[in-house]
Design a protein around this motif. Structure first.
Motif, short mmCIF file in Angstrom:
data_model
loop_
_atom_site.label_atom_id
_atom_site.label_comp_id
_atom_site.label_asym_id
_atom_site.label_seq_id
_atom_site.Cartn_x
_atom_site.Cartn_y
_atom_site.Cartn_z
N GLU A 93 0.80 -1.21 0.00
CA GLU A 93 0.00 0.00 0.00
C GLU A 93 0.84 1.27 0.00
O GLU A 93 0.37 2.33 0.37
CB GLU A 93 -0.95 0.00 1.20
N ASP A 94 2.10 1.18 -0.37
CA ASP A 94 2.88 2.39 -0.64
C ASP A 94 2.36 3.00 -1.94
O ASP A 94 1.87 2.30 -2.83
CB ASP A 94 4.36 2.07 -0.81
N SER A 95 2.43 4.32 -2.04
CA SER A 95 1.93 4.98 -3.24
C SER A 95 2.72 6.25 -3.47
O SER A 95 3.29 6.83 -2.53
CB SER A 95 0.44 5.30 -3.08
N ILE A 96 2.75 6.70 -4.72
CA ILE A 96 3.48 7.90 -5.09
C ILE A 96 2.51 8.98 -5.57
O ILE A 96 1.71 8.75 -6.48
CB ILE A 96 4.51 7.62 -6.21
N CYS A 97 2.58 10.13 -4.94
CA CYS A 97 1.85 11.32 -5.38
C CYS A 97 2.86 12.36 -5.83
O CYS A 97 3.77 12.70 -5.06
CB CYS A 97 0.99 11.88 -4.25
N TYR A 98 2.73 12.85 -7.04
CA TYR A 98 3.57 13.96 -7.47
C TYR A 98 2.94 15.27 -7.01
O TYR A 98 1.75 15.51 -7.20
CB TYR A 98 3.71 13.96 -8.99
N ASN A 99 3.78 16.11 -6.39
CA ASN A 99 3.39 17.45 -5.96
C ASN A 99 2.40 17.40 -4.79
O ASN A 99 1.31 17.96 -4.86
CB ASN A 99 2.82 18.25 -7.13
N CYS A 100 2.81 16.77 -3.71
CA CYS A 100 2.03 16.84 -2.47
C CYS A 100 2.95 17.33 -1.35
O CYS A 100 3.30 16.56 -0.44
CB CYS A 100 1.37 15.50 -2.13
N PRO A 101 3.38 18.58 -1.41
CA PRO A 101 4.36 19.12 -0.46
C PRO A 101 3.74 19.42 0.90
O PRO A 101 2.70 20.08 0.97
CB PRO A 101 4.84 20.41 -1.14
N PRO A 102 4.32 18.96 1.98
CA PRO A 102 3.70 19.12 3.30
C PRO A 102 3.55 20.57 3.73
O PRO A 102 2.69 20.88 4.56
CB PRO A 102 4.66 18.36 4.23
N GLN A 103 4.36 21.47 3.16
CA GLN A 103 4.29 22.88 3.58
C GLN A 103 3.14 23.63 2.90
O GLN A 103 2.86 24.77 3.25
CB GLN A 103 5.61 23.60 3.25
N TRP A 104 2.48 23.02 1.95
CA TRP A 104 1.44 23.71 1.18
C TRP A 104 0.09 23.05 1.40
O TRP A 104 -0.03 21.83 1.36
CB TRP A 104 1.80 23.70 -0.32
N ALA A 105 -0.93 23.87 1.65
CA ALA A 105 -2.32 23.40 1.74
C ALA A 105 -2.56 22.37 2.84
O ALA A 105 -3.55 21.66 2.82
CB ALA A 105 -2.78 22.83 0.38
N ASP A 106 -1.63 22.28 3.79
CA ASP A 106 -1.66 21.28 4.85
C ASP A 106 -1.67 19.85 4.31
O ASP A 106 -2.36 18.97 4.82
CB ASP A 106 -2.81 21.49 5.83
N TRP A 107 -0.88 19.64 3.26
CA TRP A 107 -0.65 18.27 2.81
C TRP A 107 -0.02 17.43 3.92
O TRP A 107 -0.18 16.20 3.95
CB TRP A 107 0.25 18.26 1.58
N ALA A 108 0.69 18.08 4.85
CA ALA A 108 1.30 17.33 5.96
C ALA A 108 0.23 16.55 6.72
O ALA A 108 0.38 15.35 6.99
CB ALA A 108 2.04 18.28 6.89
N SER A 109 -0.87 17.22 7.06
CA SER A 109 -1.96 16.55 7.78
C SER A 109 -2.65 15.52 6.89
O SER A 109 -3.06 14.44 7.36
CB SER A 109 -2.98 17.57 8.28
N MET A 110 -2.80 15.85 5.61
CA MET A 110 -3.46 14.91 4.71
C MET A 110 -2.67 13.62 4.56
O MET A 110 -3.23 12.51 4.60
CB MET A 110 -3.67 15.56 3.33
N LEU A 111 -1.36 13.73 4.40
CA LEU A 111 -0.53 12.52 4.26
C LEU A 111 -0.60 11.65 5.51
O LEU A 111 -0.65 10.42 5.42
CB LEU A 111 0.91 12.91 3.95
#
Length: 332
Positions: free
Chosen positions: A22-40
């Motif tokens: 269940e590893d996966s790759i997302c291009y352009n999901c930077p933790p500093q932007w749009a709170d991708w940190a919480s989403m990840l």
């Protein structure tokens, strides 16, 4: 003997390193932007998919997807709406309609599901009330031509900054123009020029917070960020004439290595729980999900947002260069 032992040790190490299906790759999901940190973190916790950080921007993401078209690496991709449209046209975005797709407004999704808005910003006026010198908070684009706002209004150069161009599209439509006719925008900016506007070429959040630019054409999420995290008196205004929304979208990658995992990720991001996470960064969810009262209270009422509409983003991107040239040649 050393060779045999080394080979055996290497084999043991290879066997014991855990590799999750269940590893996966997302291009352009930077933790500093749009709170991708919480989403990840939420994706890891709630659907058991681990996605590494990725700090590409939209253009880099599109270029990478095209370069890897014959052998894709990513499962999903995130970008600004015009890059999402280009990805669909280039054949690197797959058709998939995640759960909740039908709840997303028309104009904010590809009919075939090759891209869908996950959250969006709204173009309006980011106001530092303490820097207005006693002038009232403006309610309309037209107000900014009043003498009391002389030297107070800023907008990013629409010939070089996308947010500046989005502001020009909003102004143009507010005064009767469309993507085939930018005459109203040219007229407006020439009138505004008499009021000595400040026209930077790059993001100017700090200049509004400091009071150097009291009123800036900008996105709602920047204004809310200032209002709730900075020590000052800030407001966001959706102009009375109406404005535009600017979507951020995601796609399932065409022929990606793990399509079922990619679909699982998109389904979660579009769920009620996933959509609510974007409000941590003051972004509006793409679906009309019910927010906790204390979160909803941080945004302007839905009745105000009713004046913010989508546009034909593919055409908006197509005519951007020609408008930029007109602006440079005709706005004095």
């Amino acid at each position: 003997m050393r060779y045999i032992l080394g080979t055996a040790l290497a084999a043991t190490l290879l066997v014991t390193i855990p590799v999750s299906a269940e590893d996966s790759i997302c291009y352009n999901c930077p933790p500093q932007w749009a709170d991708w940190a919480s989403m990840l973190k939420a994706i890891d916790k709630n659907i058991d998919v681990q996605m590494p950080h990725d700090n590409k921007n939209s253009g880099q993401t599109l270029s990478q997807l095209i370069a890897e078209k014959a052998s894709p690496v990513a499962d999903v991709a995130y970008y600004g709406v015009t890059s999402g449209i280009k990805a669909a046209n280039e054949g690197v975005a797959a058709a998939y309609k995640p759960k909740g797709f039908d709840d997303v407004a028309e104009g904010l999704k590809d009919p075939e599901g090759r891209w869908v808005t996950i959250h969006y910003g709204t173009l309006g006026m980011f106001v530092n009330k303490d820097a207005l010198g006693g002038a009232p908070v403006p309610a309309c684009f037209a107000d900014l031509n009043k003498s009391e706002y002389n030297g107070m209004v800023g907008y990013l150069d629409p010939s070089s900054a996308f947010v500046g161009y989005a502001g020009a599209v909003a102004v143009n439509r507010a005064f009767g123009g469309d993507l085939d006719n930018f005459d109203p925008a040219i007229k407006y900016f020439n009138e505004l020029a008499k009021n000595n506007p400040i026209v930077p070429k790059q993001t100017s959040y700090a200049r509004v917070v400091s009071g150097e630019i009291p009123i800036l054409f900008d996105y709602d999420f920047n204004a809310y960020r200032a209002k709730y995290t900075e020590g000052g008196n800030f407001e966001f205004v959706i102009p009375c004439e109406g404005t535009v929304v600017v979507p951020y979208v995601m796609s399932l990658v065409e022929n990606g290595p793990k399509p079922e995992v990619g679909k699982k990720v998109l389904d979660y991001i579009m769920s009620d729980e996933g959509q609510a996470i974007w409000t941590n960064a003051f972004l509006k969810p793409a679906r009309p999900v019910k927010l906790a009262p204390e979160i909803a209270a941080k945004f302007l009422p839905d009745s105000e947002y009713a004046r913010a509409k989508p546009v034909d983003y593919a055409k908006m991107e197509k005519v951007q260069k020609s408008f930029g040239e007109r602006y440079l040649n005709e706005v004095k």
